[in-house]
Design an enzyme around this catalytic site. Structure first.
Site, mmCIF file in Angstrom:
data_model
loop_
_atom_site.group_PDB
_atom_site.id
_atom_site.type_symbol
_atom_site.label_atom_id
_atom_site.label_comp_id
_atom_site.label_asym_id
_atom_site.label_seq_id
_atom_site.Cartn_x
_atom_site.Cartn_y
_atom_site.Cartn_z
ATOM 1 N N GLY A 146 13.811 26.949 -42.654
ATOM 2 C CA GLY A 146 13.221 25.686 -42.198
ATOM 3 C C GLY A 146 13.265 25.490 -40.693
ATOM 4 O O GLY A 146 12.838 24.453 -40.179
ATOM 5 N N SER A 147 13.748 26.490 -39.960
ATOM 6 C CA SER A 147 13.844 26.323 -38.497
ATOM 7 C C SER A 147 12.461 26.365 -37.837
ATOM 8 O O SER A 147 12.280 25.816 -36.749
ATOM 9 C CB SER A 147 14.760 27.392 -37.886
ATOM 10 O OG SER A 147 14.290 28.689 -38.188
ATOM 11 N N GLY A 148 11.505 27.043 -38.472
ATOM 12 C CA GLY A 148 10.152 27.107 -37.914
ATOM 13 C C GLY A 148 9.663 28.530 -37.660
ATOM 14 O O GLY A 148 8.610 28.720 -37.036
ATOM 15 N N LYS A 149 10.376 29.521 -38.164
ATOM 16 C CA LYS A 149 10.005 30.929 -37.933
ATOM 17 C C LYS A 149 8.567 31.219 -38.389
ATOM 18 O O LYS A 149 7.763 31.740 -37.613
ATOM 19 C CB LYS A 149 10.976 31.884 -38.672
ATOM 20 C CG LYS A 149 12.428 31.717 -38.304
ATOM 21 C CD LYS A 149 13.321 32.660 -39.085
ATOM 22 C CE LYS A 149 13.309 32.504 -40.588
ATOM 23 N NZ LYS A 149 13.875 31.224 -41.108
ATOM 24 N N SER A 173 17.786 36.670 -41.226
ATOM 25 C CA SER A 173 18.585 37.747 -40.590
ATOM 26 C C SER A 173 19.839 37.189 -39.910
ATOM 27 O O SER A 173 19.951 37.224 -38.692
ATOM 28 C CB SER A 173 17.730 38.570 -39.620
ATOM 29 O OG SER A 173 16.938 37.775 -38.762
HETATM 30 N N1 PPS Z 1 20.836 31.881 -50.340
HETATM 31 C C1 PPS Z 1 19.803 31.812 -49.500
HETATM 32 N N2 PPS Z 1 20.016 31.818 -48.154
HETATM 33 C C2 PPS Z 1 18.938 31.759 -47.305
HETATM 34 N N3 PPS Z 1 17.653 31.675 -47.716
HETATM 35 C C3 PPS Z 1 17.409 31.661 -49.056
HETATM 36 C C4 PPS Z 1 18.465 31.729 -49.978
HETATM 37 N N4 PPS Z 1 17.934 31.686 -51.227
HETATM 38 C C5 PPS Z 1 16.588 31.615 -51.091
HETATM 39 N N5 PPS Z 1 16.271 31.602 -49.780
HETATM 40 C C6 PPS Z 1 14.880 31.609 -49.296
HETATM 41 O O1 PPS Z 1 14.652 32.944 -48.865
HETATM 42 C C7 PPS Z 1 14.227 32.991 -47.510
HETATM 43 C C8 PPS Z 1 15.140 33.896 -46.661
HETATM 44 O O2 PPS Z 1 14.850 35.226 -46.922
HETATM 45 P P1 PPS Z 1 15.143 36.310 -45.818
HETATM 46 O O3 PPS Z 1 14.700 37.610 -46.407
HETATM 47 O O4 PPS Z 1 14.553 35.888 -44.546
HETATM 48 O O5 PPS Z 1 16.753 36.247 -45.730
HETATM 49 S S1 PPS Z 1 17.730 37.284 -45.053
HETATM 50 O O6 PPS Z 1 17.146 37.688 -43.762
HETATM 51 O O7 PPS Z 1 17.903 38.429 -45.931
HETATM 52 O O8 PPS Z 1 18.999 36.566 -44.868
HETATM 53 C C9 PPS Z 1 14.321 31.590 -46.968
HETATM 54 O O9 PPS Z 1 13.019 31.413 -46.466
HETATM 55 P P2 PPS Z 1 12.697 30.786 -45.051
HETATM 56 O O10 PPS Z 1 12.796 29.328 -45.324
HETATM 57 O O11 PPS Z 1 11.305 31.249 -44.803
HETATM 58 O O12 PPS Z 1 13.650 31.254 -44.011
HETATM 59 C C10 PPS Z 1 14.619 30.684 -48.147
HETATM 60 O O13 PPS Z 1 13.486 29.962 -48.488
HETATM 61 N N1 ADP Z 2 7.989 22.396 -33.202
HETATM 62 C C1 ADP Z 2 7.953 22.939 -34.431
HETATM 63 N N2 ADP Z 2 7.879 24.275 -34.587
HETATM 64 C C2 ADP Z 2 7.869 24.820 -35.835
HETATM 65 N N3 ADP Z 2 7.909 24.100 -36.985
HETATM 66 C C3 ADP Z 2 7.968 22.744 -36.874
HETATM 67 C C4 ADP Z 2 7.998 22.116 -35.609
HETATM 68 N N4 ADP Z 2 8.086 20.791 -35.793
HETATM 69 C C5 ADP Z 2 8.086 20.585 -37.117
HETATM 70 N N5 ADP Z 2 8.010 21.766 -37.784
HETATM 71 C C6 ADP Z 2 7.971 21.900 -39.246
HETATM 72 O O1 ADP Z 2 9.169 22.551 -39.673
HETATM 73 C C7 ADP Z 2 8.895 23.331 -40.828
HETATM 74 C C8 ADP Z 2 9.341 24.756 -40.571
HETATM 75 O O2 ADP Z 2 9.162 25.506 -41.732
HETATM 76 P P1 ADP Z 2 8.959 27.074 -41.717
HETATM 77 O O3 ADP Z 2 8.036 27.478 -40.652
HETATM 78 O O4 ADP Z 2 8.631 27.485 -43.125
HETATM 79 O O5 ADP Z 2 10.431 27.569 -41.318
HETATM 80 P P2 ADP Z 2 11.137 28.963 -41.638
HETATM 81 O O6 ADP Z 2 10.066 30.003 -41.728
HETATM 82 O O7 ADP Z 2 12.067 29.167 -40.496
HETATM 83 O O8 ADP Z 2 11.852 28.761 -42.933
HETATM 84 C C9 ADP Z 2 7.412 23.233 -41.107
HETATM 85 O O9 ADP Z 2 7.185 22.239 -42.095
HETATM 86 C C10 ADP Z 2 6.839 22.773 -39.767
HETATM 87 O O10 ADP Z 2 5.648 22.037 -39.898
#
Ligand code: PPS
Ligand code: ADP
Length: 199
Positions: free
Chosen positions: A34-37, A105
């Site tokens: 949820g950081s915005g990657k 990561s």
């Molecule tokens: N236990 C746990 N910890 C972190 N994240 C979790 C977990 N379970 C499911 N998810 C979902 O899987 C996404 C992270 O997968 P990654 O392959 O990026 O993780 S890692 O690099 O191997 O740590 C991550 O997606 P992003 O939100 O896109 O980061 C989560 O939605």
């Molecule tokens: N400045 C910003 N940059 C990136 N995402 C943002 C920003 N402000 C709000 N957001 C919101 O934060 C959420 C980030 O989700 P996501 O891109 O899926 O994160 P991640 O891939 O790290 O899990 C999205 O809903 C996006 O619209």
């Protein structure tokens, strides 16, 4: 001994790169869920495509649903996840692409291994440094709520560690920069590096 002999193919990495008129790079986005990657990687890919660059995004959802669908979120499996992604990225760099990889990561040693696998001059680390409280407020996928209730074990930031990068090339705090501003900052940094040496 594995009895494997590498075949040397005629078309080189340099030729593929020249055909695409770009120097391949791996842009490695790391940060909490949820950081915005993915959002920033997506907007950056749009901007690079408009500039006629050849790109590909690797991210958690696609890779964990396919290539790595046998892996959990234990520290050991996360390392294996990142190791395989590094190898895939290396092949894509060899193909001449700009690779945007968006993975939590969380372990420094795993990220260091990515850098070694693809060679450090090809690796740009982008730390999407959004505070946990903001990621949790967003809770894009509802996973933080589940993790707080104890329904997900090993959830990064809640009950599994995130080791912040020590010296990332770029740091983005999405509570301070818009998506557009983040893209501009990354473009400003990478554009000189994408140019071929003879340009
Ligand atoms: N236990 C746990 N910890 C972190 N994240 C979790 C977990 N379970 C499911 N998810 C979902 O899987 C996404 C992270 O997968 P990654 O392959 O990026 O993780 S890692 O690099 O191997 O740590 C991550 O997606 P992003 O939100 O896109 O980061 C989560 O939605
Ligand atoms: N400045 C910003 N940059 C990136 N995402 C943002 C920003 N402000 C709000 N957001 C919101 O934060 C959420 C980030 O989700 P996501 O891109 O899926 O994160 P991640 O891939 O790290 O899990 C999205 O809903 C996006 O619209």
């Amino acid at each position: 001994m594995k009895n494997i002999v590498v075949h040397h193919f005629s078309v080189t990495k340099e030729q593929r790169s020249m055909l695409k008129n770009q120097r391949p790079l791996l842009l490695w986005f790391t940060g909490l869920s949820g950081s915005g990657k993915s959002t920033i990687a997506n907007a950056l890919e749009e901007a690079l495509s408009e500039k006629k660059h050849h790109t590909y995004i690797l991210d958690g959802d696609t890779i964990r649903n396919g290539l790595n669908n046998n892996l959990t979120f234990s520290a050991e499996d996360r390392s294996e996840n990142i190791r395989r992604i590094a190898e895939v990225s290396k092949l894509m760099l060899d193909a001449g692409l700009i690779v945007l990889a968006a993975f939590v990561s969380p372990y420094r040693t795993d990220r260091e291994k990515v850098k070694t696998t693809v060679e450090s001059e090809n690796y740009i680390e982008i730390f999407v440094n959004t505070p946990l409280v903001e990621c949790e407020n967003r809770d894009v996928k509802g996973l933080y709520k589940k993790a707080r209730k104890g329904e997900i074990k090993d959830f990064t930031g809640i009950n599994a560690p995130y080791e912040a990068p020590v010296s990332p090339h770029i740091t983005i705090d999405t509570t301070k920069l818009s998506v557009k501003e983040a893209v501009q900052e990354i473009l400003h940094y990478i554009e000189p590096k994408l140019k071929l040496e003879n340009e």
